[in-house]
Design an enzyme around this catalytic site. Structure first.
Site, PDB file in Angstrom:
ATOM      1  CG  HIS A   4      -1.916  -1.137   1.209  1.00 29.07           C
ATOM      2  ND1 HIS A   4      -2.983  -1.221   0.332  1.00 29.07           N
ATOM      3  CD2 HIS A   4      -1.980  -2.264   1.980  1.00 29.07           C
ATOM      4  CE1 HIS A   4      -3.677  -2.329   0.577  1.00 29.07           C
ATOM      5  NE2 HIS A   4      -3.091  -2.980   1.566  1.00 29.07           N
ATOM      6  CB  CYS A  37      -4.746  -7.256   4.592  1.00 34.91           C
ATOM      7  SG  CYS A  37      -5.618  -6.235   3.393  1.00 34.91           S
ATOM      8  CB  CYS A  70     -29.152   1.810  20.234  1.00 33.47           C
ATOM      9  SG  CYS A  70     -28.341   0.203  20.232  1.00 33.47           S
ATOM     10  CB  CYS A 124     -24.305   0.079  25.053  1.00 32.51           C
ATOM     11  SG  CYS A 124     -23.710   1.777  24.994  1.00 32.51           S
TER      12      CYS A 124
END
Length: 262
Positions: A83, A115, A178, A223
């Site tokens: 990259h 990757c 949520c 949460c």
């Protein structure tokens, strides 16, 4: 006069309830304007995020850069070998994740592991591990200030729909969704703290409560634990779907990663 007292107190109670409902409606209607939880922080915490010399997350960014350039022991190419300069090739990448790659919904962490496995013959990195957080933070910071660009497409439509369902579905022993906190009550207080809109535009973040860097999936699991619900597994399709919806919901907001939060 004595006969009027019960009616008086009943009237006052009704007015109080109406006032409380008005506050909630006002907060909910105001949530249509996207607001980063950065705006709810103290000046000291904002300064910590804004100054690279004060932001603790920069230690992970530095480690991520070292990992990016390190040649693996498998004699395969390093991240940089494929990259090149991350400042150029990774610019804007984090703003598009989660996204469908080879017909699979991938988070940024999932793509990093893909990757590693497919290109470098290396094992996957565990979620919340130092190395995976470091690489994620290093890639994410290349898009700092860019708008979140997650869009609904034919490829991600079903995953986005499911993620939306997770956001609005009541769960756990407390039977809360949520949306009930981060839409209906955003801007109100819970335990003395303002409730944010729940946008993921600063992840990974250094949370002072954690005293370390953490992913959005860690926060989501917190949460779920808070409402006493069964937590989604790290890296699960459910987590990716919910993260996709949250990023789509925050589309257009500038990325702040790596952020700082209380």
């Amino acid at each position: 006069m004595k006969k009027l007292l019960p009616f008086y107190f009943f009237s006052c109670l009704c007015l109080l309830l109406i006032a409380c409902q008005s506050v909630e409606v006002s907060a909910a209607s105001g949530s249509s304007k996207k607001q980063s939880s950065y705006e709810l922080m103290t000046a000291e915490n904002k300064a910590m995020q804004d100054d690279p010399t004060l932001n603790p997350a920069m230690f992970w960014v530095g480690d991520g850069e070292a990992l990016w350039n390190a040649k693996p022991s498998t004699n395969k190419s390093s991240c940089a070998g494929c990259h090149q300069d991350a400042k150029k090739t990774m610019r804007g990448v984090a703003a598009h994740f989660p996204k469908v790659v080879n017909r699979k919904l991938q988070t940024l962490e999932g793509q990093i592991n893909q990757c590693r496995e497919g290109r470098q013959d290396l094992p996957k990195l565990a979620y919340e591990s130092k190395d995976l957080l470091a690489l994620t933070a290093f890639i994410a910071i290349q898009s700092k200030g860019m708008p979140i660009a997650v869009k609904e497409t034919s490829a991600n439509r079903e995953a986005l729909k499911t993620g939306r369902q997770w956001f609005y579905e009541r769960m756990g022993q407390l039977n809360l969704s949520c949306a009930q906190c981060h839409e209906e009550r955003a801007g109100l207080k819970l335990g003395g703290s303002l409730i944010p809109q729940g946008h993921p535009n600063a992840y990974p973040i250094y949370r002072l409560e954690w005293q370390t860097l953490g992913s959005v999936q860690r926060r989501l699991r917190n949460c779920m634990s808070g409402v006493r619900a069964e937590q989604f597994e790290y890296g699960s399709p459910e987590m990716a779907q919910l993260e996709l919806f949250l990023m789509w919901r925050a589309r257009g907001m500038p990325l702040e990663a790596p952020g700082v939060r209380p």
